[in-house]
Scaffold this active site. Structure first.
Site, PDB file in Angstrom:
ATOM      1  N   HIS A 134      30.902  -1.390  58.215  1.00 43.13           N
ATOM      2  CA  HIS A 134      30.987  -2.362  59.327  1.00 43.13           C
ATOM      3  C   HIS A 134      32.447  -2.492  59.781  1.00 43.13           C
ATOM      4  O   HIS A 134      32.978  -3.584  59.971  1.00 43.13           O
ATOM      5  CB  HIS A 134      30.424  -3.721  58.914  1.00 43.13           C
ATOM      6  CG  HIS A 134      28.927  -3.705  58.775  1.00 43.13           C
ATOM      7  ND1 HIS A 134      28.080  -4.206  59.712  1.00 43.13           N
ATOM      8  CD2 HIS A 134      28.134  -3.201  57.794  1.00 43.13           C
ATOM      9  CE1 HIS A 134      26.815  -4.037  59.325  1.00 43.13           C
ATOM     10  NE2 HIS A 134      26.821  -3.423  58.161  1.00 43.13           N
ATOM     11  N   TYR A 142      32.080  -5.412  48.214  1.00 47.83           N
ATOM     12  CA  TYR A 142      32.787  -6.058  49.326  1.00 47.83           C
ATOM     13  C   TYR A 142      34.184  -6.484  48.859  1.00 47.83           C
ATOM     14  O   TYR A 142      35.165  -6.364  49.592  1.00 47.83           O
ATOM     15  CB  TYR A 142      32.044  -7.293  49.836  1.00 47.83           C
ATOM     16  CG  TYR A 142      30.773  -7.030  50.618  1.00 47.83           C
ATOM     17  CD1 TYR A 142      30.051  -5.846  50.473  1.00 47.83           C
ATOM     18  CD2 TYR A 142      30.277  -7.986  51.493  1.00 47.83           C
ATOM     19  CE1 TYR A 142      28.880  -5.627  51.183  1.00 47.83           C
ATOM     20  CE2 TYR A 142      29.106  -7.773  52.219  1.00 47.83           C
ATOM     21  CZ  TYR A 142      28.409  -6.582  52.046  1.00 47.83           C
ATOM     22  OH  TYR A 142      27.247  -6.369  52.760  1.00 47.83           O
TER      23      TYR A 142
END
Ligand code: HEM
Length: 370
Positions: A80, A346
């Site tokens: 992303h 993440y």
């Protein structure tokens, strides 16, 4: 309804990764379509990843996978990568207060920082309607307990295990010359991952809307709302747009989806209803590739209003990690193995990107015409 505590979930996830041998196959689909070669040298790395449990080597295996597929992408999120920062507020209507003791579900407003994104690790990629659209949100006043969530405009997720995600990531590498994933590898990946083939069939039946502004975003993973009496209710959440349309991207604008969103935000605030959907006995709680029946009870628990957008830069949401396990008291994770993997990876992506030199994002609010 009850469930194991998060620590047990983590232990189970570790066991699952340690024992899972489903990875010694080919892989992949990309964001939602690519595939690439699965090199013999990767087998060792993946096997190691399966023994992972938050080890440095396992995290590095995933980061190396993103780098292999997308290149270094210095300073950007490793997935992303392309995004736009937004801000606004959430107004709770109190409808969730019986199910969750989280303070933000009492009637009232909290500020929200967010980020719209497209799936994939190439920050300079041209917008395409088929790339999965992401929305990360951080709810809460600075310094207070926060709720963070990262959602997608998909009905289900393509993978139900970290190793499946990793396979798909590697397979998404484009073949030089064709600019496409290798179709042979795609076929082999889907044969080896029937859960992904089934999820892709569901996804195909839900074509994307015109833009970010009229997209529904979903948690896909299951969580528990926990109330003051300790009752745990399995839920998934979704953001359902109040606006029924979005301006179509201008043809040949490489940032068409983001630019249209900026224009729509300039014309006025954008709003989404936050709905929770409650599982019934037998509904899958640990498999994000499988949806729940349409007749499950949903409750509208408040309204998200987004008022502004900003180009990504240090100091705004560019520096937020939308970790799905940053949860307030009153929301707990399910045993879904994706959740602890997401949290760990993440964080690794965040540490890597914030230690790298930065390049400007191609999406620039000030350059978008009226
Ligand atoms: C094992 C599965 C997954 C892996 C390994 C993975 C990996 C990643 C990574 C590395 C990032 C960049 C994080 C950062 O640098 O801050 C990211 C971002 C993101 N992911 Fe995932 N992901 C997974 C599953 C999912 C799922 C299930 C969803 C949604 C339901 C999701 C939605 C998003 C979104 C919206 C972002 C962008 C958040 C932002 O703007 O910072 N991912 N993912």
């Amino acid at each position: 309804m009850t469930n194991r505590p998060p620590r047990a979930a983590w232990r189970r996830t570790r066991q699952r990764w340690g024992l899972n041998d489903a990875v010694n196959r080919r892989s992949i689909l990309i964001g939602l379509g690519a595939v690439g070669a699965f090199l013999a040298v990767d087998l060792g790395a993946v096997a190691y990843a399966n023994k992972w449990i938050g080890s440095d080597s396992a995290r590095r295996t995933f980061l190396d996978g993103f780098r292999t597929v997308n290149g270094p992408q210095l300073g950007f999120r490793k997935n992303h990568a392309k995004g736009l920062v937004v801000n606004g507020y959430f107004e709770s209507n109190g409808n969730a207060a019986d199910l969750s003791r989280a303070a933000l579900f009492r009637p009232g407003q909290v500020p929200v920082a967010g980020r719209f994104s497209l799936s994939g690790g190439d920050a300079q990629v041209a917008d395409t309607p088929g790339a999965a659209r992401g929305l990360g949100l951080a709810f809460g006043f600075p310094g207070d307990e926060q709720w963070r969530t990262a959602m997608l405009n998909l009905p289900v997720f393509p993978d139900n295990s970290p190793s499946g995600f990793y396979d798909r990531l590697l397979a998404s590498k484009l073949v030089p010359g064709t600019g496409q994933p290798d179709p042979t590898v795609t076929k082999a990946f889907l044969a080896a991952h029937p859960e992904t083939a089934a999820a892709m069939a569901i996804i195909k039946k839900h074509p994307p809307t015109a833009g970010f502004g009229d997209s529904t975003f979903r948690s896909l993973n299951t969580f528990y709302f926990v109330n003051g009496a300790g009752t745990r209710t399995p839920v998934r959440w979704s953001l359902v747009p109040q606006q029924s349309s979005a301006p179509p991207p201008r043809p040949s604008d490489a940032n068409g989806l983001f630019d249209a969103l900026i224009q729509q935000l300039r014309a006025g605030p954008l709003r989404w209803h936050l709905l929770i959907t409650i599982a019934e006995a037998g509904d899958p709680l640990t498999d994000a590739t499988v949806g729940w029946p349409d007749d499950r009870r949903s409750i509208d628990i408040g309204l998200l209003t987004l008022t502004g957008a900003a180009t990504e830069a240090p100091g705004n949401a560019r520096d937020i990690n939308f970790d799905p396990l940053t949860l307030p008291d009153g929301i707990e994770p399910s045993d879904d193995p994706l959740l602890s993997a997401r949290s760990d990876i993440y964080a690794a992506s965040y540490r890597q990107r914030t230690g790298e030199p930065t390049s400007p994002s191609p999406v620039r609010v000030s350059e978008v015409g009226p």
